[in-house]
Design a protein around this motif. Structure first.
Motif, PDB file in Angstrom:
ATOM      1  N   THR A 124      -6.056  -4.369  11.465  1.00 32.68           N
ATOM      2  CA  THR A 124      -5.607  -5.250  11.865  1.00 32.68           C
ATOM      3  C   THR A 124      -4.729  -4.674  13.160  1.00 32.68           C
ATOM      4  O   THR A 124      -4.874  -3.874  13.268  1.00 32.68           O
TER       5      THR A 124
ATOM      6  N   TYR B  17      -7.949 -14.659  20.684  1.00 39.26           N
ATOM      7  CA  TYR B  17      -6.169 -15.055  20.082  1.00 39.26           C
ATOM      8  C   TYR B  17      -5.820 -13.520  20.662  1.00 39.26           C
ATOM      9  O   TYR B  17      -4.934 -12.648  20.086  1.00 39.26           O
TER      10      TYR B  17
ATOM     11  N   LYS C 231      -5.254 -15.533   9.872  1.00 42.78           N
ATOM     12  CA  LYS C 231      -4.825 -14.736  10.547  1.00 42.78           C
ATOM     13  C   LYS C 231      -3.857 -13.817  10.771  1.00 42.78           C
ATOM     14  O   LYS C 231      -4.618 -13.139  11.424  1.00 42.78           O
TER      15      LYS C 231
ATOM     16  N   LEU D 285     -12.263 -12.612  17.688  1.00 41.60           N
ATOM     17  CA  LEU D 285     -11.466 -13.471  17.162  1.00 41.60           C
ATOM     18  C   LEU D 285      -9.882 -12.445  17.890  1.00 41.60           C
ATOM     19  O   LEU D 285      -9.725 -12.888  18.612  1.00 41.60           O
TER      20      LEU D 285
ATOM     21  N   VAL E 219      -5.338  -0.933  13.061  1.00 45.00           N
ATOM     22  CA  VAL E 219      -5.101  -0.035  12.613  1.00 45.00           C
ATOM     23  C   VAL E 219      -5.511  -0.182  10.736  1.00 45.00           C
ATOM     24  O   VAL E 219      -5.599  -1.835   9.997  1.00 45.00           O
TER      25      VAL E 219
ATOM     26  N   ASP F 170     -10.950  -8.915   7.141  1.00 40.70           N
ATOM     27  CA  ASP F 170     -10.551  -8.721   5.960  1.00 40.70           C
ATOM     28  C   ASP F 170     -10.974  -8.982   4.701  1.00 40.70           C
ATOM     29  O   ASP F 170     -12.244  -9.648   4.951  1.00 40.70           O
TER      30      ASP F 170
ATOM     31  N   LEU G 148       0.762  -8.569  20.072  1.00 39.90           N
ATOM     32  CA  LEU G 148       2.570  -8.460  19.602  1.00 39.90           C
ATOM     33  C   LEU G 148       2.037  -6.997  18.649  1.00 39.90           C
ATOM     34  O   LEU G 148       1.818  -6.507  18.393  1.00 39.90           O
TER      35      LEU G 148
ATOM     36  N   LYS H  20      -3.324 -13.313  22.318  1.00 36.43           N
ATOM     37  CA  LYS H  20      -1.691 -13.113  22.376  1.00 36.43           C
ATOM     38  C   LYS H  20      -1.380 -12.320  21.288  1.00 36.43           C
ATOM     39  O   LYS H  20      -0.318 -11.466  21.180  1.00 36.43           O
ATOM     40  N   VAL H  21      -1.437 -13.286  19.791  1.00 38.64           N
ATOM     41  CA  VAL H  21      -1.409 -12.686  19.246  1.00 38.64           C
ATOM     42  C   VAL H  21      -1.925 -10.662  18.484  1.00 38.64           C
ATOM     43  O   VAL H  21      -0.816 -10.079  18.208  1.00 38.64           O
TER      44      VAL H  21
ATOM     45  N   GLY I 246      -2.434  -5.431  16.599  1.00 37.68           N
ATOM     46  CA  GLY I 246      -1.156  -6.191  16.615  1.00 37.68           C
ATOM     47  C   GLY I 246      -0.615  -7.076  15.191  1.00 37.68           C
ATOM     48  O   GLY I 246      -0.759  -6.879  14.383  1.00 37.68           O
ATOM     49  N   LYS I 247      -0.331  -8.242  15.636  1.00 41.79           N
ATOM     50  CA  LYS I 247      -0.454  -8.961  14.197  1.00 41.79           C
ATOM     51  C   LYS I 247      -1.479 -10.045  14.456  1.00 41.79           C
ATOM     52  O   LYS I 247      -1.160 -11.054  13.214  1.00 41.79           O
ATOM     53  N   LEU I 248      -2.656  -9.732  14.171  1.00 42.11           N
ATOM     54  CA  LEU I 248      -3.362 -10.156  13.727  1.00 42.11           C
ATOM     55  C   LEU I 248      -5.023  -9.430  13.388  1.00 42.11           C
ATOM     56  O   LEU I 248      -4.628  -8.470  13.065  1.00 42.11           O
ATOM     57  N   VAL I 249      -5.358 -10.283  12.019  1.00 37.14           N
ATOM     58  CA  VAL I 249      -5.994  -9.441  11.127  1.00 37.14           C
ATOM     59  C   VAL I 249      -7.047 -10.043  11.054  1.00 37.14           C
ATOM     60  O   VAL I 249      -7.744 -10.678  11.856  1.00 37.14           O
TER      61      VAL I 249
ATOM     62  N   VAL J 206      -0.398 -11.325  11.070  1.00 36.22           N
ATOM     63  CA  VAL J 206       0.508 -10.753  10.004  1.00 36.22           C
ATOM     64  C   VAL J 206       2.207 -11.716  10.230  1.00 36.22           C
ATOM     65  O   VAL J 206       1.995 -11.374  11.397  1.00 36.22           O
TER      66      VAL J 206
ATOM     67  N   LEU K   5      -8.251  -4.282   5.100  1.00 32.86           N
ATOM     68  CA  LEU K   5      -7.908  -4.991   6.074  1.00 32.86           C
ATOM     69  C   LEU K   5      -7.534  -4.248   7.472  1.00 32.86           C
ATOM     70  O   LEU K   5      -7.696  -2.870   7.863  1.00 32.86           O
TER      71      LEU K   5
ATOM     72  N   LEU L 233      -5.928  -0.639   6.695  1.00 27.93           N
ATOM     73  CA  LEU L 233      -5.203  -0.415   6.146  1.00 27.93           C
ATOM     74  C   LEU L 233      -6.081  -0.845   3.813  1.00 27.93           C
ATOM     75  O   LEU L 233      -6.913  -1.949   4.463  1.00 27.93           O
TER      76      LEU L 233
ATOM     77  N   ASN M 230       0.787  -1.187  -0.148  1.00 27.23           N
ATOM     78  CA  ASN M 230       0.145   0.362   0.016  1.00 27.23           C
ATOM     79  C   ASN M 230       1.114   1.301   0.365  1.00 27.23           C
ATOM     80  O   ASN M 230       1.649   1.495   0.818  1.00 27.23           O
TER      81      ASN M 230
END
Lengths: 155, 155
Positions: free
Chosen positions: B106, B149, A109, B145, B90, B114, B155, B151-152, B108-111, A111, B104, B92, A94
């Protein structure tokens, strides 16, 4: 290229990452203009030696070719992640026309890579070997994340 | 707008989602042209009744205003996710100029969201209430979600 250099870089040029980069570059080469080029020649646009970098203005808008190269780099990484873990990896590049932006690679799911890009008109690496190091680093972080959170990656 | 309608929609217009949408719309209103508008008037561009939708060509390029509205919608959702879970969300939004793309969110590292978008020049909802339903649906999936998750997401 001298013979000495060829021997040095043989392993590098046959590495999975470089092979994938070349494949991705050929994929966007609609007119077959790379057909007769060697690996080193095809990847040449990715290599920005300090001298070449100095010639690029600090501020500038990236052109379509630079954007395409950035996609190639992250597509290659996604393809490798996919090959390693067997799950679909989706890159998302992007960028604004000013050359700022964010690149993500998602697996399920999760990243697995998330980077902020800036000054992409100066996108490049000092050498093919450095480019491969960078790719390997991203790849290993991504695969570790997938290993740790395989359930989220499988969603 | 008649009084009967005002009573009907009072709860809706004071709901967290609608308040956030209005806040996001005001955020992009650099010239204060919305200053004197009511909530219903500010959100009016998001409402595409079947009649209005019929007047938009099937194929068309989205203009900057439509793009901005899409960002507003997903920014509002991100702000709500953030308010609920306390973690940065965040958004996107990645759209081609032809109006196709992917959105998307997000954490942390979780989507947490989407979506593939298409025909965004026809982006809109039949009514404010339907828009809120859609937002609430995305929000509840996202929060579930994050709960599962965490923990993810951390992150």
């Amino acid at each position: 290229m001298s013979d000495a250099q060829t021997v040095d870089t043989d392993g590098l040029l046959n590495s999975q990452f470089v092979v994938e980069m070349v494949r991705q570059m050929r994929a966007i080469d609609s007119y077959g203009s790379y057909d007769k080029l060697s690996t080193v020649e095809i990847l040449e646009p990715f290599i920005l030696t300090p001298e070449k970098k100095r010639d690029i203005p600090i501020i500038g808008d990236p052109d379509e070719l630079v954007m395409a190269r950035i996609r190639v780099f992250y597509n290659a990484l996604s393809a490798m992640i996919e090959a390693e873990c067997g799950l679909t990896a989706v890159p998302l590049v992007n960028l604004t026309h000013e050359g700022f932006g964010r690149v993500l690679i998602t697996v399920g799911k999760l990243v697995v890579m998330d980077r902020t890009l800036r000054d992409v008109h100066r996108f490049g690496f000092p050498s093919i070997s450095k480019m491969k190091d960078e790719g390997d680093k991203i790849l290993s972080v991504a695969l570790e994340l997938i290993g740790n959170y395989s359930k989220v990656a499988g969603l």
